[in-house]
Design a protein around this motif. Structure first.
Motif, PDB file in Angstrom:
ATOM      1  N   MET A 117       0.825  -1.216   0.000  1.00  0.00           N
ATOM      2  CA  MET A 117       0.000   0.000   0.000  1.00  0.00           C
ATOM      3  C   MET A 117       0.858   1.264   0.000  1.00  0.00           C
ATOM      4  SD  MET A 117      -3.269  -0.962   2.464  1.00  0.00           S
ATOM      5  CE  MET A 117      -2.737   0.286   3.567  1.00  0.00           C
ATOM      6  N   ASN A 118       2.010   1.195   0.663  1.00  0.00           N
ATOM      7  CA  ASN A 118       2.914   2.339   0.718  1.00  0.00           C
ATOM      8  C   ASN A 118       3.851   2.400  -0.485  1.00  0.00           C
ATOM      9  OD1 ASN A 118       1.841   3.367   3.104  1.00  0.00           O
ATOM     10  ND2 ASN A 118       3.208   2.158   4.375  1.00  0.00           N
ATOM     11  N   LYS A 119       3.589   1.549  -1.472  1.00  0.00           N
ATOM     12  CA  LYS A 119       4.316   1.538  -2.747  1.00  0.00           C
ATOM     13  C   LYS A 119       5.818   1.282  -2.579  1.00  0.00           C
ATOM     14  CE  LYS A 119       0.656   2.870  -5.156  1.00  0.00           C
ATOM     15  NZ  LYS A 119      -0.329   1.841  -5.254  1.00  0.00           N
ATOM     16  N   LYS A 120       6.184   0.421  -1.632  1.00  0.00           N
ATOM     17  CA  LYS A 120       7.586   0.067  -1.456  1.00  0.00           C
ATOM     18  C   LYS A 120       8.005  -0.896  -2.554  1.00  0.00           C
ATOM     19  CE  LYS A 120       7.662   2.782   1.870  1.00  0.00           C
ATOM     20  NZ  LYS A 120       8.018   4.130   1.470  1.00  0.00           N
ATOM     21  N   LYS A 121       9.255  -0.806  -2.957  1.00  0.00           N
ATOM     22  CA  LYS A 121       9.776  -1.678  -4.019  1.00  0.00           C
ATOM     23  C   LYS A 121      10.153  -3.052  -3.491  1.00  0.00           C
ATOM     24  CE  LYS A 121      11.395   2.020  -6.963  1.00  0.00           C
ATOM     25  NZ  LYS A 121      12.519   2.608  -7.680  1.00  0.00           N
ATOM     26  N   ARG A 122      10.498  -3.096  -2.191  1.00  0.00           N
ATOM     27  CA  ARG A 122      10.908  -4.369  -1.620  1.00  0.00           C
ATOM     28  C   ARG A 122      10.662  -4.363  -0.112  1.00  0.00           C
ATOM     29  NH1 ARG A 122      15.083  -1.313  -2.386  1.00  0.00           N
ATOM     30  NH2 ARG A 122      15.191  -1.851  -4.574  1.00  0.00           N
ATOM     31  N   LEU A 123      10.583  -5.580   0.398  1.00  0.00           N
ATOM     32  CA  LEU A 123      10.480  -5.813   1.834  1.00  0.00           C
ATOM     33  C   LEU A 123      11.602  -6.767   2.184  1.00  0.00           C
ATOM     34  CD1 LEU A 123       8.902  -5.595   4.526  1.00  0.00           C
ATOM     35  CD2 LEU A 123       7.375  -7.364   3.663  1.00  0.00           C
ATOM     36  N   THR A 124      12.406  -6.422   3.165  1.00  0.00           N
ATOM     37  CA  THR A 124      13.573  -7.247   3.470  1.00  0.00           C
ATOM     38  C   THR A 124      13.725  -7.449   4.974  1.00  0.00           C
ATOM     39  OG1 THR A 124      15.930  -7.539   2.971  1.00  0.00           O
ATOM     40  CG2 THR A 124      15.211  -5.314   3.503  1.00  0.00           C
ATOM     41  N   LEU A 125      14.350  -8.562   5.318  1.00  0.00           N
ATOM     42  CA  LEU A 125      14.635  -8.882   6.708  1.00  0.00           C
ATOM     43  C   LEU A 125      15.861  -9.778   6.748  1.00  0.00           C
ATOM     44  CD1 LEU A 125      13.660 -12.089   7.221  1.00  0.00           C
ATOM     45  CD2 LEU A 125      11.429 -11.016   7.096  1.00  0.00           C
ATOM     46  N   THR A 126      16.359  -9.995   7.948  1.00  0.00           N
ATOM     47  CA  THR A 126      17.377 -11.013   8.148  1.00  0.00           C
ATOM     48  C   THR A 126      16.809 -12.035   9.113  1.00  0.00           C
ATOM     49  OG1 THR A 126      18.410  -9.764   9.950  1.00  0.00           O
ATOM     50  CG2 THR A 126      19.353  -9.483   7.750  1.00  0.00           C
ATOM     51  N   CYS A 127      17.213 -13.290   8.916  1.00  0.00           N
ATOM     52  CA  CYS A 127      16.766 -14.346   9.820  1.00  0.00           C
ATOM     53  C   CYS A 127      17.858 -15.390   9.957  1.00  0.00           C
ATOM     54  CB  CYS A 127      15.465 -14.980   9.335  1.00  0.00           C
ATOM     55  SG  CYS A 127      15.626 -15.993   7.853  1.00  0.00           S
ATOM     56  N   LYS A 128      17.698 -16.214  10.957  1.00  0.00           N
ATOM     57  CA  LYS A 128      18.618 -17.336  11.151  1.00  0.00           C
ATOM     58  C   LYS A 128      18.228 -18.460  10.202  1.00  0.00           C
ATOM     59  CE  LYS A 128      19.729 -15.985  15.796  1.00  0.00           C
ATOM     60  NZ  LYS A 128      19.563 -16.235  17.219  1.00  0.00           N
ATOM     61  N   LYS A 129      19.181 -19.329   9.929  1.00  0.00           N
ATOM     62  CA  LYS A 129      19.004 -20.384   8.925  1.00  0.00           C
ATOM     63  C   LYS A 129      17.734 -21.205   9.143  1.00  0.00           C
ATOM     64  CE  LYS A 129      21.560 -23.979   6.546  1.00  0.00           C
ATOM     65  NZ  LYS A 129      22.857 -24.630   6.385  1.00  0.00           N
ATOM     66  N   GLU A 130      17.452 -21.555  10.388  1.00  0.00           N
ATOM     67  CA  GLU A 130      16.293 -22.419  10.667  1.00  0.00           C
ATOM     68  C   GLU A 130      14.959 -21.717  10.417  1.00  0.00           C
ATOM     69  OE1 GLU A 130      17.612 -20.625  14.630  1.00  0.00           O
ATOM     70  OE2 GLU A 130      18.637 -21.555  12.941  1.00  0.00           O
ATOM     71  N   ARG A 131      14.960 -20.402  10.287  1.00  0.00           N
ATOM     72  CA  ARG A 131      13.724 -19.653  10.048  1.00  0.00           C
ATOM     73  C   ARG A 131      13.462 -19.387   8.560  1.00  0.00           C
ATOM     74  NH1 ARG A 131      10.403 -20.622  13.162  1.00  0.00           N
ATOM     75  NH2 ARG A 131       9.269 -18.717  12.852  1.00  0.00           N
ATOM     76  N   SER A 153      25.350 -13.188  15.847  1.00  0.00           N
ATOM     77  CA  SER A 153      24.712 -14.309  15.157  1.00  0.00           C
ATOM     78  C   SER A 153      24.971 -14.274  13.655  1.00  0.00           C
ATOM     79  CB  SER A 153      23.200 -14.278  15.408  1.00  0.00           C
ATOM     80  OG  SER A 153      22.923 -14.457  16.777  1.00  0.00           O
ATOM     81  N   THR A 154      24.700 -15.394  13.013  1.00  0.00           N
ATOM     82  CA  THR A 154      24.766 -15.495  11.552  1.00  0.00           C
ATOM     83  C   THR A 154      23.353 -15.324  11.015  1.00  0.00           C
ATOM     84  OG1 THR A 154      26.638 -17.012  11.671  1.00  0.00           O
ATOM     85  CG2 THR A 154      25.375 -17.000   9.610  1.00  0.00           C
ATOM     86  N   TRP A 155      23.204 -14.393  10.066  1.00  0.00           N
ATOM     87  CA  TRP A 155      21.901 -14.036   9.525  1.00  0.00           C
ATOM     88  C   TRP A 155      21.886 -14.234   8.012  1.00  0.00           C
ATOM     89  CZ3 TRP A 155      18.430 -12.935  13.265  1.00  0.00           C
ATOM     90  CH2 TRP A 155      18.923 -12.527  14.498  1.00  0.00           C
ATOM     91  N   TYR A 156      20.693 -14.413   7.469  1.00  0.00           N
ATOM     92  CA  TYR A 156      20.486 -14.546   6.029  1.00  0.00           C
ATOM     93  C   TYR A 156      19.553 -13.437   5.560  1.00  0.00           C
ATOM     94  CZ  TYR A 156      22.760 -19.026   6.327  1.00  0.00           C
ATOM     95  OH  TYR A 156      23.698 -20.004   6.523  1.00  0.00           O
ATOM     96  N   ASN A 157      19.875 -12.856   4.402  1.00  0.00           N
ATOM     97  CA  ASN A 157      19.018 -11.834   3.795  1.00  0.00           C
ATOM     98  C   ASN A 157      17.833 -12.506   3.126  1.00  0.00           C
ATOM     99  OD1 ASN A 157      20.530  -9.437   4.319  1.00  0.00           O
ATOM    100  ND2 ASN A 157      21.952 -10.000   2.689  1.00  0.00           N
ATOM    101  N   MET A 158      16.656 -12.031   3.423  1.00  0.00           N
ATOM    102  CA  MET A 158      15.420 -12.514   2.815  1.00  0.00           C
ATOM    103  C   MET A 158      14.691 -11.298   2.256  1.00  0.00           C
ATOM    104  SD  MET A 158      15.539 -15.805   3.559  1.00  0.00           S
ATOM    105  CE  MET A 158      13.883 -16.399   3.232  1.00  0.00           C
ATOM    106  N   THR A 159      14.256 -11.385   0.990  1.00  0.00           N
ATOM    107  CA  THR A 159      13.653 -10.236   0.332  1.00  0.00           C
ATOM    108  C   THR A 159      12.444 -10.638  -0.504  1.00  0.00           C
ATOM    109  OG1 THR A 159      15.802  -9.148   0.205  1.00  0.00           O
ATOM    110  CG2 THR A 159      14.104  -8.310  -1.259  1.00  0.00           C
ATOM    111  N   ILE A 160      11.430  -9.791  -0.459  1.00  0.00           N
ATOM    112  CA  ILE A 160      10.296  -9.854  -1.383  1.00  0.00           C
ATOM    113  C   ILE A 160      10.372  -8.590  -2.237  1.00  0.00           C
ATOM    114  CG2 ILE A 160       7.794  -9.743  -1.675  1.00  0.00           C
ATOM    115  CD1 ILE A 160       7.468 -11.034   1.044  1.00  0.00           C
ATOM    116  N   ASP A 161      10.363  -8.740  -3.541  1.00  0.00           N
ATOM    117  CA  ASP A 161      10.276  -7.599  -4.446  1.00  0.00           C
ATOM    118  C   ASP A 161       8.823  -7.431  -4.855  1.00  0.00           C
ATOM    119  OD1 ASP A 161      12.997  -6.748  -4.634  1.00  0.00           O
ATOM    120  OD2 ASP A 161      13.407  -8.498  -5.869  1.00  0.00           O
ATOM    121  N   PHE A 162       8.413  -6.162  -5.021  1.00  0.00           N
ATOM    122  CA  PHE A 162       7.066  -5.847  -5.464  1.00  0.00           C
ATOM    123  C   PHE A 162       7.161  -5.235  -6.856  1.00  0.00           C
ATOM    124  CE2 PHE A 162       6.801  -5.298  -0.739  1.00  0.00           C
ATOM    125  CZ  PHE A 162       6.030  -6.424  -0.491  1.00  0.00           C
ATOM    126  N   PRO A 163       7.114  -6.060  -7.912  1.00  0.00           N
ATOM    127  CA  PRO A 163       7.278  -5.554  -9.274  1.00  0.00           C
ATOM    128  C   PRO A 163       6.269  -4.472  -9.647  1.00  0.00           C
ATOM    129  CG  PRO A 163       7.013  -7.950  -9.271  1.00  0.00           C
ATOM    130  CD  PRO A 163       6.872  -7.480  -7.867  1.00  0.00           C
TER     131      PRO A 163
END
Length: 166
Positions: A117-131, A153-163
């Motif tokens: 709704m806020n017209k963001k191009k992407r949503l991103t977070l970091t998480c641990k491997k098991e998540r 901690s060790t984190w992984y980048n997780m991203t959703i793009d909104f084309p």
């Protein structure tokens, strides 16, 4: 009981900080002062989940120009910019007594909708491997190891793009 998801209010901050400490290690959990600062600034992107009047979970994150979370974002809100293209998730937490009831899923769906709704191009977070599988169910793509070493901690980048918002 019905679940209500609403914006966080100043009076919610102590409960949020308590849940944060229950769900994250002492080196990862945001202190009450940071939660208060975020609640004031992240007016559209700090939500709580309530069962009746009891706060049982929350989700929050800044909006920034950066494509991924870096450790400096956890310590300063200076890079928050409501007009920037990237919505971040700093914390998604549900009180342990209320976990595995779909509350985190409802919070994430609400947050994804706000980003759209806020017209963001992407949503991103970091998480641990098991998540990683948990976040993949929402359409997040694992982009590998993150630069962040928040809390040691060790984190992984997780991203959703909104084309549709590109």
């Amino acid at each position: 009981m019905s679940l209500l998801i609403r914006p966080a209010m100043p009076e919610d901050c102590e409960t949020i900080a308590y849940i944060e400490k229950l769900c994250f290690s002492s080196t990862e959990a945001a202190p009450l002062e940071s939660i208060r600062e975020r609640q004031k600034l992240f007016t559209h992107t700090f939500l709580v989940a309530c069962l009746d009047t009891t706060i049982v979970g929350f989700i929050n994150g800044c909006v920034t120009q950066q494509p991924h979370i870096t450790d400096d974002l956890f310590h300063s809100t200076a890079l928050h910019d409501d007009q920037a293209p990237t919505q971040m998730v700093f914390s998604l937490a549900v009180h342990p007594e209320y976990q595995h009831q779909g509350i985190a899923v409802r919070l994430m769906h609400a947050f994804i909708e706000i980003a759209r709704m806020n017209k963001k191009k992407r949503l991103t977070l970091t998480c641990k491997k098991e998540r990683i599988p948990f976040y993949e169910q929402f359409g997040y793509i694992n982009e590998g190891l993150a630069q962040s070493t928040h809390g040691g901690s060790t984190w992984y980048n997780m991203t959703i793009d909104f084309p549709e918002n590109q």
